[in-house]
Design a protein around this motif. Structure first.
Motif, PDB file in Angstrom:
ATOM      1  N   SER A 125       0.900  -1.079  -0.115  1.00 20.18           N
ATOM      2  CA  SER A 125       0.140  -0.085  -0.057  1.00 20.18           C
ATOM      3  C   SER A 125       0.887   1.247  -0.114  1.00 20.18           C
ATOM      4  O   SER A 125       1.412   1.808   1.025  1.00 20.18           O
ATOM      5  N   ALA A 149      -6.745   1.838  10.304  1.00 20.30           N
ATOM      6  CA  ALA A 149      -5.329   2.219  10.135  1.00 20.30           C
ATOM      7  C   ALA A 149      -4.360   1.465   9.460  1.00 20.30           C
ATOM      8  O   ALA A 149      -4.501   0.279   8.923  1.00 20.30           O
ATOM      9  N   THR A 150      -3.258   2.314   8.902  1.00 20.15           N
ATOM     10  CA  THR A 150      -2.299   1.772   8.306  1.00 20.15           C
ATOM     11  C   THR A 150      -1.566   0.761   9.028  1.00 20.15           C
ATOM     12  O   THR A 150      -1.385   1.240  10.343  1.00 20.15           O
ATOM     13  N   LYS A 151      -1.311  -0.433   8.371  1.00 19.21           N
ATOM     14  CA  LYS A 151      -0.535  -1.473   9.306  1.00 19.21           C
ATOM     15  C   LYS A 151       1.026  -1.416   8.540  1.00 19.21           C
ATOM     16  O   LYS A 151       0.963  -1.867   7.419  1.00 19.21           O
ATOM     17  N   PRO A 152       1.986  -1.008   9.344  1.00 20.01           N
ATOM     18  CA  PRO A 152       3.466  -1.039   8.722  1.00 20.01           C
ATOM     19  C   PRO A 152       3.761  -2.468   8.301  1.00 20.01           C
ATOM     20  O   PRO A 152       4.354  -2.571   7.165  1.00 20.01           O
ATOM     21  N   TYR A 203       0.991   7.445   2.421  1.00 26.68           N
ATOM     22  CA  TYR A 203       1.463   7.889   3.728  1.00 26.68           C
ATOM     23  C   TYR A 203       0.418   7.071   4.716  1.00 26.68           C
ATOM     24  O   TYR A 203      -0.641   6.871   4.463  1.00 26.68           O
ATOM     25  N   PRO A 204       1.080   6.945   5.985  1.00 25.26           N
ATOM     26  CA  PRO A 204       0.100   6.277   6.834  1.00 25.26           C
ATOM     27  C   PRO A 204      -1.130   7.140   7.499  1.00 25.26           C
ATOM     28  O   PRO A 204      -0.998   8.432   7.316  1.00 25.26           O
ATOM     29  N   TRP A 229       8.250  -3.242   6.630  1.00 28.86           N
ATOM     30  CA  TRP A 229       8.434  -1.844   6.674  1.00 28.86           C
ATOM     31  C   TRP A 229       9.593  -1.761   7.876  1.00 28.86           C
ATOM     32  O   TRP A 229      10.397  -0.842   7.516  1.00 28.86           O
ATOM     33  N   SER A 242      -4.492   7.355  10.547  1.00 23.91           N
ATOM     34  CA  SER A 242      -4.763   6.718  11.793  1.00 23.91           C
ATOM     35  C   SER A 242      -6.153   5.849  11.643  1.00 23.91           C
ATOM     36  O   SER A 242      -6.459   5.091  12.654  1.00 23.91           O
ATOM     37  N   GLY A 243      -6.815   5.948  10.459  1.00 25.83           N
ATOM     38  CA  GLY A 243      -8.183   5.268  10.156  1.00 25.83           C
ATOM     39  C   GLY A 243      -9.161   5.781  11.223  1.00 25.83           C
ATOM     40  O   GLY A 243      -9.173   6.841  11.633  1.00 25.83           O
TER      41      GLY A 243
END
Length: 195
Positions: free
Chosen positions: A21, A36-39, A24-25, A43, A27-28
């Protein structure tokens, strides 16, 4: 620093995600079911390997309990620029095209080497960003008409105070070799009609 985690580490690096994906991340938002973005493990792996590459390039042995190794490696790497170096590959300066006009003003911060084709009688003005020690070449070409002349700003100095005239035949090329002695003095030598 080193590759060390509290628990659950693997002996082999993680693989690149099949469907990453990019971007940029975030928070959801639970209310709209936006996760939320999952590293993910890759990563963390990327970040660690980038830092490890700096440490190793600085000839520092990674150590788990030392938290200044990236900084120390950067000190080592940057210090190499301030000492004599022997390069194992050729080093090159980009050739920057000067803008032809009544007055031509090189920006010496851009490169060491320049080129321009004269479409009229011109003045090569005192460059901007002059720093003692710089040297290079300016290729000066006549256009298809020829007969173009070139005057010089006050910082340009030539042997005996005499400026060699350009070759004025059509499409002729002269090369101005220069060395910056100070912020107000550039020693030049014109190599005429180079073929």
């Amino acid at each position: 620093m080193d590759r060390a985690y509290k628990s659950g580490a693997s002996g082999t690096p993680p693989t690149v995600p099949v469907s990453p994906s990019p971007g940029y991340p975030i928070s959801g938002d639970p209310q709209t079911a936006i996760p939320a973005t999952k590293p993910g493990p890759y990563w963390y792996h990327m970040i660690m390997e980038e830092m490890m590459a700096i440490v190793i390039a600085g000839a520092i042995t990674p150590a788990i309990g030392t938290l200044t190794q990236v900084r120390d490696a950067l000190y080592v790497l940057f210090a190499r620029l301030g000492v004599a170096n022997t390069w194992s590959k050729a080093q090159r300066g980009a050739v920057i095209a000067l803008t032809d006009g009544a007055t031509i003003t090189p920006d010496f911060a851009l490169s060491n080497n320049y080129e321009v084709t004269l479409a009229g009688n011109r003045i090569l003005a005192n460059p901007t960003n002059i720093v003692a020690g710089q040297s290079g070449v300016i290729k000066i070409a006549q256009d298809a008409t020829g007969t173009r002349t070139l005057a010089f700003g006050s910082y340009w100095k030539f042997e005996g105070g005499i400026v060699t005239a350009l070759t004025t035949t059509t499409s002729a090329i002269d090369d101005l070799v220069y060395y910056v002695e100070s912020a107000t003095r550039i020693v030049g030598q014109l190599k005429v009609d180079t073929k």
